[in-house]
Scaffold this motif. Structure first.
Motif, PDB file in Angstrom:
ATOM      1  N   TYR A   7      46.299  40.228  19.493  1.00  0.00           N
ATOM      2  CA  TYR A   7      44.382  41.413  19.402  1.00  0.00           C
ATOM      3  C   TYR A   7      43.620  39.477  19.810  1.00  0.00           C
ATOM      4  CZ  TYR A   7      45.313  38.800  14.599  1.00  0.00           C
ATOM      5  OH  TYR A   7      44.920  38.183  14.167  1.00  0.00           O
ATOM      6  N   ASN A   8      42.134  40.216  19.587  1.00  0.00           N
ATOM      7  CA  ASN A   8      41.603  39.162  20.511  1.00  0.00           C
ATOM      8  C   ASN A   8      41.607  38.199  21.658  1.00  0.00           C
ATOM      9  OD1 ASN A   8      38.942  37.596  19.883  1.00  0.00           O
ATOM     10  ND2 ASN A   8      39.605  36.430  18.286  1.00  0.00           N
ATOM     11  N   VAL A   9      42.259  39.137  22.221  1.00  0.00           N
ATOM     12  CA  VAL A   9      42.783  38.113  23.882  1.00  0.00           C
ATOM     13  C   VAL A   9      41.792  38.079  24.785  1.00  0.00           C
ATOM     14  CG1 VAL A   9      44.043  38.273  26.014  1.00  0.00           C
ATOM     15  CG2 VAL A   9      44.655  39.245  23.830  1.00  0.00           C
ATOM     16  N   THR A  10      40.929  36.983  25.100  1.00  0.00           N
ATOM     17  CA  THR A  10      40.450  36.348  25.913  1.00  0.00           C
ATOM     18  C   THR A  10      41.010  36.022  27.315  1.00  0.00           C
ATOM     19  OG1 THR A  10      39.650  34.099  25.096  1.00  0.00           O
ATOM     20  CG2 THR A  10      38.424  36.295  24.119  1.00  0.00           C
ATOM     21  N   ARG A  11      40.723  35.886  28.321  1.00  0.00           N
ATOM     22  CA  ARG A  11      40.657  34.604  29.355  1.00  0.00           C
ATOM     23  C   ARG A  11      40.184  33.945  30.062  1.00  0.00           C
ATOM     24  NH1 ARG A  11      44.156  37.226  33.180  1.00  0.00           N
ATOM     25  NH2 ARG A  11      43.981  36.658  35.411  1.00  0.00           N
ATOM     26  N   PHE A  12      40.321  33.360  30.472  1.00  0.00           N
ATOM     27  CA  PHE A  12      39.797  31.255  31.325  1.00  0.00           C
ATOM     28  C   PHE A  12      40.182  31.300  31.839  1.00  0.00           C
ATOM     29  CE2 PHE A  12      39.460  31.850  26.580  1.00  0.00           C
ATOM     30  CZ  PHE A  12      38.464  31.273  26.362  1.00  0.00           C
ATOM     31  N   GLY A  13      40.049  31.254  32.982  1.00  0.00           N
ATOM     32  CA  GLY A  13      40.789  30.570  34.410  1.00  0.00           C
ATOM     33  C   GLY A  13      41.843  32.066  34.473  1.00  0.00           C
ATOM     34  N   PRO A  14      42.917  31.015  35.093  1.00  0.00           N
ATOM     35  CA  PRO A  14      44.561  32.141  34.925  1.00  0.00           C
ATOM     36  C   PRO A  14      44.937  31.784  33.130  1.00  0.00           C
ATOM     37  CG  PRO A  14      44.340  29.818  35.933  1.00  0.00           C
ATOM     38  CD  PRO A  14      43.150  30.278  35.582  1.00  0.00           C
ATOM     39  N   VAL A  15      44.100  31.760  32.348  1.00  0.00           N
ATOM     40  CA  VAL A  15      44.737  31.699  31.101  1.00  0.00           C
ATOM     41  C   VAL A  15      44.204  32.116  30.326  1.00  0.00           C
ATOM     42  CG1 VAL A  15      45.347  29.873  29.274  1.00  0.00           C
ATOM     43  CG2 VAL A  15      44.808  28.418  31.906  1.00  0.00           C
ATOM     44  N   ARG A  16      45.652  32.716  29.292  1.00  0.00           N
ATOM     45  CA  ARG A  16      44.369  33.603  28.304  1.00  0.00           C
ATOM     46  C   ARG A  16      45.035  33.719  27.376  1.00  0.00           C
ATOM     47  NH1 ARG A  16      46.334  40.013  30.771  1.00  0.00           N
ATOM     48  NH2 ARG A  16      45.425  40.175  32.369  1.00  0.00           N
ATOM     49  N   VAL A  17      44.161  33.727  26.244  1.00  0.00           N
ATOM     50  CA  VAL A  17      44.265  33.346  25.313  1.00  0.00           C
ATOM     51  C   VAL A  17      44.254  34.830  24.003  1.00  0.00           C
ATOM     52  CG1 VAL A  17      43.159  32.339  22.715  1.00  0.00           C
ATOM     53  CG2 VAL A  17      43.259  30.974  25.270  1.00  0.00           C
ATOM     54  N   GLY A  18      45.414  34.167  22.971  1.00  0.00           N
ATOM     55  CA  GLY A  18      45.404  35.561  21.988  1.00  0.00           C
ATOM     56  C   GLY A  18      45.987  35.327  20.993  1.00  0.00           C
ATOM     57  N   SER A  19      45.140  36.149  19.437  1.00  0.00           N
ATOM     58  CA  SER A  19      45.572  36.285  18.410  1.00  0.00           C
ATOM     59  C   SER A  19      47.146  36.707  18.009  1.00  0.00           C
ATOM     60  CB  SER A  19      44.626  36.192  17.353  1.00  0.00           C
ATOM     61  OG  SER A  19      43.673  35.140  18.024  1.00  0.00           O
ATOM     62  N   HIS A  20      47.984  36.579  17.161  1.00  0.00           N
ATOM     63  CA  HIS A  20      49.415  37.446  16.110  1.00  0.00           C
ATOM     64  C   HIS A  20      49.069  36.945  14.730  1.00  0.00           C
ATOM     65  CE1 HIS A  20      52.428  34.005  17.143  1.00  0.00           C
ATOM     66  NE2 HIS A  20      51.490  34.092  18.232  1.00  0.00           N
ATOM     67  N   ASN A  21      49.732  37.429  14.097  1.00  0.00           N
ATOM     68  CA  ASN A  21      50.705  37.365  13.247  1.00  0.00           C
ATOM     69  C   ASN A  21      52.669  36.576  13.393  1.00  0.00           C
ATOM     70  OD1 ASN A  21      48.227  37.658  11.582  1.00  0.00           O
ATOM     71  ND2 ASN A  21      49.341  39.689  11.953  1.00  0.00           N
TER      72      ASN A  21
END
Length: 62
Positions: A7-21
């Motif tokens: 969840y809370n997935v964002t993208r920075f160029g080709p890199v994706r950042v997301g949160s998980h438990n």
């Protein structure tokens, strides 16, 4: 075992950042490069660390 739900997935160029438990109930943040041939992925304890890694990542495709 339950699969990771990002969840809370964002993208920075080709890199994706997301949160998980994780399996122990802690919130982890992951940075993953989606470029072909790039194997970069890492888990971080804070969102700021994952976003910094995403912004400074440089691909080295093989």
């Amino acid at each position: 075992m339950r699969p990771n739900r990002f969840y809370n997935v964002t993208r920075f160029g080709p890199v994706r950042v997301g949160s998980h438990n994780d399996g122990r109930g802690r919130v982890k943040d992951t940075a993953v490069c989606t470029a072909p041939g790039c194997d970069f992925s890492a888990d971080y304890n804070t969102r700021a660390a994952a976003e910094l890694a995403a912004r400074t990542h440089r691909c080295n495709p093989r």
